[in-house]
Design a protein around this motif. Structure first.
Motif, short mmCIF file in Angstrom:
data_model
loop_
_atom_site.label_atom_id
_atom_site.label_comp_id
_atom_site.label_asym_id
_atom_site.label_seq_id
_atom_site.Cartn_x
_atom_site.Cartn_y
_atom_site.Cartn_z
N UNK A 301 43.04 20.34 53.40
CA UNK A 301 44.23 21.18 53.53
C UNK A 301 44.79 21.19 54.95
N UNK A 302 46.03 21.64 55.02
CA UNK A 302 46.70 21.95 56.28
C UNK A 302 47.20 23.38 56.20
N UNK A 303 47.40 24.05 57.34
CA UNK A 303 47.94 25.41 57.30
C UNK A 303 49.28 25.45 56.58
N UNK A 304 49.47 26.50 55.76
CA UNK A 304 50.68 26.62 54.95
C UNK A 304 51.36 27.96 55.22
N UNK A 305 52.00 28.09 56.38
CA UNK A 305 52.66 29.36 56.71
C UNK A 305 53.79 29.66 55.73
N UNK A 306 53.77 30.86 55.16
CA UNK A 306 54.83 31.24 54.23
C UNK A 306 54.59 30.85 52.80
N UNK A 307 53.44 30.21 52.50
CA UNK A 307 53.17 29.88 51.09
C UNK A 307 53.17 31.14 50.24
#
Length: 380
Positions: A301-307
């Motif tokens: 995974x990668x960071x998902x800001x606002x998911x």
């Protein structure tokens, strides 16, 4: 399937639940069986959702729940484990198909979109030769989201609910916009990525994406209430509650149960049930659908800001991870489409939960309460 911007459009029209008092008055009375049931009752009583369905596994025990009414204006209870539209959970199914094709040597995650779909992603700065398949599935392509183009005002949620959209029409809408960033440099949710993933799978297999999902996932897992609606099919086939949206401050819920899900296509078209969706994610995390290398890629995974508006989320290849308040990671996706919202999480130690509400939230607080209900089902 809606993007963050599209959800803001919906949430901005009503900061409190419309017709909340009506939903409460018409909700059947019953004694709460446990903490999960109490939370579902709160979603109806306090947030104003017309109905809620859930399926929860705690080790070997599976429990199905309901709250509220199946149809506003009646006293009919929500049918247990009924069919709902699952929106963007479709993305995980599409990603599984693509990753199975990777395992078969027919798709390379680090090959470009241009290689598989020559000439399709061009114009206004969009360039398929600079976007990889991995970036599509990971939501790091930078491509604009078509639903931000198609949904300009809240009334569109109703007015466009019976419109048929060919996949190329969805893509063409997105390509009228410049990319939001260079591929691979940021994360941003875009349904366009999964329309392209569906088109890519069709080009490679020479078969419809709905057929591939059915034969590779639905049939092997015996998901009896999960299906890909046919072209022009607007009614739900099996037992189901009604689904609703609100289009303005203080406005009542509008029934959008019958609608054309083609606006989601490979990003959001599927119909399922809480137990089927739970079974799918359990099988996926349990290694029953993908080989180890592809499952590892999916769960990288990668960071998902606002998911989601709140919480610690990261995004893999059509699969999101979430840090639970009680510790540890859970995996899932979630989906929104006219009439229904689903949220779901699965852990690697045998816990899983799916919660479906029968209306799109009209505010961030409502959405957070749905997410909190899923968390509580795993942590309580």
């Amino acid at each position: 399937m809606f993007s963050k911007a599209a959800f803001a459009l919906v949430a901005g029209v009503a900061l409190v639940a419309p017709s909340a008092s009506a939903a409460l008055a018409e909700s059947p009375r019953h004694a709460p069986r446990d903490a999960v049931q109490q939370r579902l009752d709160q979603l109806v009583r306090e947030d104003g959702f017309p109905g809620v369905l859930a399926s929860v596994r705690d080790g070997k025990r599976v429990t199905d729940y309901t709250a509220g009414v199946s149809k506003l204006g009646t006293q009919r209870p929500v049918p247990e484990d009924a069919q709902v539209r699952i929106g963007s959970n479709t993305k995980t199914f599409t990603a599984v198909v693509v990753l199975q094709l990777v395992a078969e040597g027919r798709v390379d995650l680090d090959q470009t979109v241009e290689h598989y779909l020559p000439g399709l992603v061009r114009g206004n700065g969009n360039d398929g030769s600079k976007i990889t398949v991995r970036q599509l599935l990971q939501q790091t392509s930078g491509l604009s989201d078509y639903d931000d183009v198609l949904f300009q005002k809240p009334q569109d949620l109703v007015d466009l609910s019976h419109s048929y959209f060919e996949p190329r029409r969805l893509l063409d809408a997105a390509l009228t916009q410049a990319p939001h960033f260079a591929p691979g440099t940021k994360w941003e949710y875009s349904n366009t990525n999964y329309v392209l993933a569906g088109l890519l799978a069709e080009r490679v297999t020479s078969r419809p994406i709905g057929e591939e999902i059915t034969e590779r996932i639905i049939q092997p897992l015996r998901l009896r209430d999960t299906y890909w609606p046919g072209v022009g099919e607007q009614r739900l086939r099996g037992t189901h509650p009604h689904g609703y949206v609100a289009v303005g401050p203080g406005e009542p819920w509008v029934d959008v149960t019958d609608m054309d899900p083609s606006l989601g296509w490979a990003a959001g078209q599927l119909v399922s049930s809480p137990s089927d969706l739970r079974t799918f994610f359990e099988a996926l995390i349990g290694g029953k659908l993908l080989k180890p290398a592809q499952l590892k890629a999916m769960m990288t995974t990668v960071p998902a800001p606002g998911f989601e508006p709140a919480g610690d989320w990261s995004y893999g290849l059509g699969l999101a991870s979430h840090a639970l308040p009680c510790g540890g990671l859970a995996w899932g996706h979630g989906g929104d489409i006219q009439g229904f919202e689903t949220r779901n999480l699965v852990t690697t130690d045998g816990r899983s939960a799916v919660v479906a509400v029968t209306a799109l939230p009209t505010g961030e607080e409502m959405l957070n309460h749905v997410n909190a209900t899923v968390e509580a089902a795993l942590c309580d």
